[in-house]
Design a protein around this motif. Structure first.
Motif, PDB file in Angstrom:
ATOM      1  N   GLU A 223       0.823  -1.205   0.000  1.00  0.00           N
ATOM      2  CA  GLU A 223       0.000   0.000   0.000  1.00  0.00           C
ATOM      3  C   GLU A 223       0.861   1.262   0.000  1.00  0.00           C
ATOM      4  OE1 GLU A 223      -3.835  -1.872   2.428  1.00  0.00           O
ATOM      5  OE2 GLU A 223      -2.293  -0.741   3.489  1.00  0.00           O
ATOM      6  N   ASP A 224       2.013   1.197   0.634  1.00  0.00           N
ATOM      7  CA  ASP A 224       2.955   2.317   0.664  1.00  0.00           C
ATOM      8  C   ASP A 224       4.321   1.762   1.050  1.00  0.00           C
ATOM      9  OD1 ASP A 224       4.473   4.565   0.992  1.00  0.00           O
ATOM     10  OD2 ASP A 224       3.122   5.567   2.401  1.00  0.00           O
ATOM     11  N   TYR A 225       5.224   1.695   0.089  1.00  0.00           N
ATOM     12  CA  TYR A 225       6.519   1.051   0.314  1.00  0.00           C
ATOM     13  C   TYR A 225       7.375   1.790   1.340  1.00  0.00           C
ATOM     14  CZ  TYR A 225       5.515  -2.072  -3.566  1.00  0.00           C
ATOM     15  OH  TYR A 225       4.950  -3.036  -4.375  1.00  0.00           O
ATOM     16  N   ALA A 257      11.653  -5.044  -1.417  1.00  0.00           N
ATOM     17  CA  ALA A 257      12.691  -4.006  -1.380  1.00  0.00           C
ATOM     18  C   ALA A 257      12.663  -3.105  -2.609  1.00  0.00           C
ATOM     19  CB  ALA A 257      14.065  -4.657  -1.240  1.00  0.00           C
ATOM     20  N   GLU A 258      12.422  -3.682  -3.776  1.00  0.00           N
ATOM     21  CA  GLU A 258      12.454  -2.890  -5.009  1.00  0.00           C
ATOM     22  C   GLU A 258      11.394  -1.802  -5.023  1.00  0.00           C
ATOM     23  OE1 GLU A 258      12.304  -5.325  -8.459  1.00  0.00           O
ATOM     24  OE2 GLU A 258      14.173  -6.380  -8.022  1.00  0.00           O
ATOM     25  N   GLY A 259      10.344  -1.986  -4.234  1.00  0.00           N
ATOM     26  CA  GLY A 259       9.293  -0.971  -4.190  1.00  0.00           C
ATOM     27  C   GLY A 259       9.787   0.380  -3.707  1.00  0.00           C
ATOM     28  N   LEU A 260      10.870   0.394  -2.926  1.00  0.00           N
ATOM     29  CA  LEU A 260      11.404   1.667  -2.449  1.00  0.00           C
ATOM     30  C   LEU A 260      11.898   2.539  -3.593  1.00  0.00           C
ATOM     31  CD1 LEU A 260      13.335   0.640   0.786  1.00  0.00           C
ATOM     32  CD2 LEU A 260      11.355   2.154   0.640  1.00  0.00           C
ATOM     33  N   ALA A 261      12.207   1.933  -4.719  1.00  0.00           N
ATOM     34  CA  ALA A 261      12.654   2.719  -5.876  1.00  0.00           C
ATOM     35  C   ALA A 261      11.557   3.661  -6.364  1.00  0.00           C
ATOM     36  CB  ALA A 261      13.091   1.784  -7.005  1.00  0.00           C
ATOM     37  N   ARG A 262      10.320   3.396  -5.991  1.00  0.00           N
ATOM     38  CA  ARG A 262       9.187   4.217  -6.423  1.00  0.00           C
ATOM     39  C   ARG A 262       8.914   5.376  -5.466  1.00  0.00           C
ATOM     40  NH1 ARG A 262       4.577  -0.269  -7.416  1.00  0.00           N
ATOM     41  NH2 ARG A 262       3.464   1.565  -8.178  1.00  0.00           N
ATOM     42  N   ILE A 263       9.609   5.395  -4.347  1.00  0.00           N
ATOM     43  CA  ILE A 263       9.382   6.422  -3.334  1.00  0.00           C
ATOM     44  C   ILE A 263      10.356   7.581  -3.534  1.00  0.00           C
ATOM     45  CG2 ILE A 263       9.296   6.890  -0.851  1.00  0.00           C
ATOM     46  CD1 ILE A 263       7.160   4.937  -1.834  1.00  0.00           C
ATOM     47  N   SER A 264       9.884   8.796  -3.348  1.00  0.00           N
ATOM     48  CA  SER A 264      10.737   9.961  -3.565  1.00  0.00           C
ATOM     49  C   SER A 264      11.890   9.986  -2.572  1.00  0.00           C
ATOM     50  CB  SER A 264       9.914  11.252  -3.418  1.00  0.00           C
ATOM     51  OG  SER A 264       9.569  11.473  -2.057  1.00  0.00           O
ATOM     52  N   GLY A 265      13.007  10.549  -3.016  1.00  0.00           N
ATOM     53  CA  GLY A 265      14.179  10.631  -2.170  1.00  0.00           C
ATOM     54  C   GLY A 265      13.934  11.429  -0.911  1.00  0.00           C
ATOM     55  N   HIS A 296      18.378   0.716  -3.416  1.00  0.00           N
ATOM     56  CA  HIS A 296      17.171   1.454  -3.787  1.00  0.00           C
ATOM     57  C   HIS A 296      17.054   2.785  -3.051  1.00  0.00           C
ATOM     58  CE1 HIS A 296      16.083  -2.220  -5.804  1.00  0.00           C
ATOM     59  NE2 HIS A 296      16.122  -2.881  -4.669  1.00  0.00           N
ATOM     60  N   ILE A 297      17.985   3.056  -2.134  1.00  0.00           N
ATOM     61  CA  ILE A 297      17.917   4.301  -1.371  1.00  0.00           C
ATOM     62  C   ILE A 297      19.199   5.121  -1.479  1.00  0.00           C
ATOM     63  CG2 ILE A 297      16.191   3.400   0.238  1.00  0.00           C
ATOM     64  CD1 ILE A 297      18.376   2.923   2.278  1.00  0.00           C
ATOM     65  N   GLY A 298      20.009   4.813  -2.487  1.00  0.00           N
ATOM     66  CA  GLY A 298      21.171   5.644  -2.773  1.00  0.00           C
ATOM     67  C   GLY A 298      22.458   5.257  -2.092  1.00  0.00           C
ATOM     68  N   LEU A 299      22.457   4.194  -1.305  1.00  0.00           N
ATOM     69  CA  LEU A 299      23.668   3.766  -0.607  1.00  0.00           C
ATOM     70  C   LEU A 299      24.408   2.700  -1.414  1.00  0.00           C
ATOM     71  CD1 LEU A 299      22.232   3.635   3.017  1.00  0.00           C
ATOM     72  CD2 LEU A 299      24.092   5.119   2.234  1.00  0.00           C
ATOM     73  N   PRO A 300      25.723   2.603  -1.251  1.00  0.00           N
ATOM     74  CA  PRO A 300      26.484   1.622  -2.038  1.00  0.00           C
ATOM     75  C   PRO A 300      26.108   0.188  -1.681  1.00  0.00           C
ATOM     76  CG  PRO A 300      27.881   2.658  -0.389  1.00  0.00           C
ATOM     77  CD  PRO A 300      26.601   3.418  -0.386  1.00  0.00           C
ATOM     78  N   ALA A 301      26.190  -0.683  -2.664  1.00  0.00           N
ATOM     79  CA  ALA A 301      25.872  -2.092  -2.444  1.00  0.00           C
ATOM     80  C   ALA A 301      26.875  -2.735  -1.493  1.00  0.00           C
ATOM     81  CB  ALA A 301      25.848  -2.841  -3.774  1.00  0.00           C
TER      82      ALA A 301
END
Length: 475
Positions: A223-225, A257-265, A296-301
């Motif tokens: 419903e909201d990642y 986890a991939e759903g976070l890619a849809r959330i604004s920074g 998905h949140i900008g941090l290094p793998a």
């Protein structure tokens, strides 16, 4: 007619998510929902049914934290809703905080009145309303006695979500509204007589310091990642132990986890800042990495966890609070990592530049920078904020030097830029010459006069690069 039929259909699908929960004769939105209206496909998507308390009205509170919320303005607000026969209760986080004996900072209110009904009521009573944009979310903000604002939101049901936003319909059923909330500890309501309304055992979870999604974690997350990060934030606030997660919940988080890619920074950074400075910050970041969230949140793998753990321990020796970006810098390997993080999270200019400064300078500590004078000189550079230097000392665990620099009163530099203009030094060359003069001034224990410094100009001008870097921002 088509629009009405479509709304009824969407409402039916939404109510399917709680149709198995409702055992009492609770009130619904208009248009009664019958079991045959609920499609097997909709029911199949529901996942597990939440545990439901047979009687949600099971206790009262009368604590200093509860009594502290009552102001003349709140009393007036409550009186208005009573006068017009609308129910009004405290909702969400304020209830949780009061039950934890924490004075609530922000109080949200929920009501059976629709936005139109609230507007009509406040207009009739000549109460000013502000923040008109909230109305599209069902929120009206009255300002009582021109002293205090109150955000009041109509009970609602999410009928369609895209992982970020939801289309809603209004209801008068408190349990339906509670069912759409993320965590059981956030799904409680509190009446103004102290009555706690708890449908899904949120009180029990709070007492046991458990962080549990309402019903099916997979449904709530989809419903909201952003609820993935809210889970970790509230774990830090509620849990007693850093490693007492429910493995099934962590598995569901990893799957989504991939759903976070849809959330604004911006939304991600708001949550991440609270996680990293909260309880179990380092352990929670490690768990988030195990759940494959970082990419998905900008941090290094491959984050620099060894440095991050060292930093978290070091910062315990300094007065709090600390900048969240200071903690995050420990996870990064390079300035390029900083810029990737900025690109994803939309850091402020201060946060971006502080992280860049830390990554550029941390390897120079104990080699180029060893004594207080070295850090004082660093503060004098054109594009260096003194606060950055102090944060570098905290990062590097230089406790004595940190407090010495913090106490240092920087004297006024005796030469202004316009004086150098009179010597034919302009534009790009001006910054370079000023930096060199400030270093000489610092080496003299800040005693050289303007005339003594100006006599050094010929030697300094010989050092000016033929093509100085106009964008040079740090040393």
């Amino acid at each position: 007619m088509y629009g009405q039929l479509r709304l009824v259909k969407l409402t039916t699908q939404a109510l399917a998510s709680v149709s198995q929960n409702i055992r009492q004769g609770s009130r619904m939105v208009p248009s009664p929902i019958r079991p045959r209206d609920v499609s097997p496909e909709a029911i199949a998507q529901l996942g597990k049914v939440p545990r439901i308390r047979q009687n949600p009205v099971f206790r009262k509170v009368d604590t200093p934290e509860f009594r502290s919320i009552f102001t003349p303005e709140l009393e007036a607000l409550v009186g208005l809703f009573k006068k017009y026969n609308y129910e009004l209760r405290i909702a969400g986080g304020a209830v949780r905080d009061i039950l934890m004996s924490i004075p609530p900072k922000d109080i949200d209110f929920a009501t059976t009145a629709t936005p139109d009904e609230m507007k009509a009521m406040f207009e009739k009573e000549e109460v000013r309303m502000i923040h008109a944009n909230g109305e599209k979310h069902g929120t009206i903000t009255p300002r009582i006695n021109d002293k205090e604002n109150f955000e009041v939101t109509t009970l609602r049901i999410d009928i369609r979500t895209d992982g970020r936003h939801a289309d809603v319909v209004y209801t008068t059923d408190w349990q339906l509204d509670a069912n759409r909330r993320d965590l059981t500890i956030n799904s409680m309501f509190l009446g103004f007589d102290g009555t706690v309304y708890d449908y899904f055992f949120g009180y029990d979870d709070l007492q046991e310091r458990r962080v549990i999604f309402v019903g099916d974690a997979d449904i709530r997350i989809k419903e909201d990642y952003l609820r993935i990060l809210r889970y970790f934030r509230f774990y830090g606030r509620i849990a007693k132990d850093a490693k007492n997660h429910d493995e099934a919940t962590l598995g569901t988080i990893k799957e989504n986890a991939e759903g976070l890619a849809r959330i604004s920074g911006e939304r991600i950074w708001m949550e991440l800042k609270k996680i990293v400075v909260g309880n179990f910050g380092s352990e929670l970041l490690l768990e988030m990495h195990r759940c494959k969230l970082f990419e998905h949140i900008g941090l290094p793998a491959n984050p620099n966890f060894e440095e991050f753990k060292r930093l978290c321990g070091v910062l315990e020796q300094f007065e709090k609070p600390h900048y969240p970006i200071l903690y995050m810098s420990g996870l990064l390997h390079s300035v390029e990592d900083v810029m990737e993080l900025h690109k994803r999270l939309k850091l402020s200019a201060y946060e971006r530049d502080l992280a860049r400064f830390i990554l550029q300078q941390r390897e120079k500590v104990d080699t180029e920078y060893t004594i207080l004078r070295d850090y004082q000189k660093l503060c004098l550079h054109q594009y260096v904020n003194r606060d950055y230097v102090q944060e570098l000392l905290k990062y590097s665990n230089k406790v004595d030097l940190y407090y010495q620099l913090k106490a240092w009163v920087k004297p006024d530099f005796p030469i202004k830029g316009n004086v150098l203009n009179g010597h034919g030094i302009k534009e790009i060359r001006l910054g370079f010459v000023l930096n060199e003069l400030k270093i000489l001034w610092a080496d003299s224990d800040f005693k050289l006069t303007a005339d003594e410094l100006l006599r050094q100009l010929p030697d300094i001008l010989e050092k000016v690069p033929s093509t100085p870097n106009k964008k040079r921002r740090s040393t």
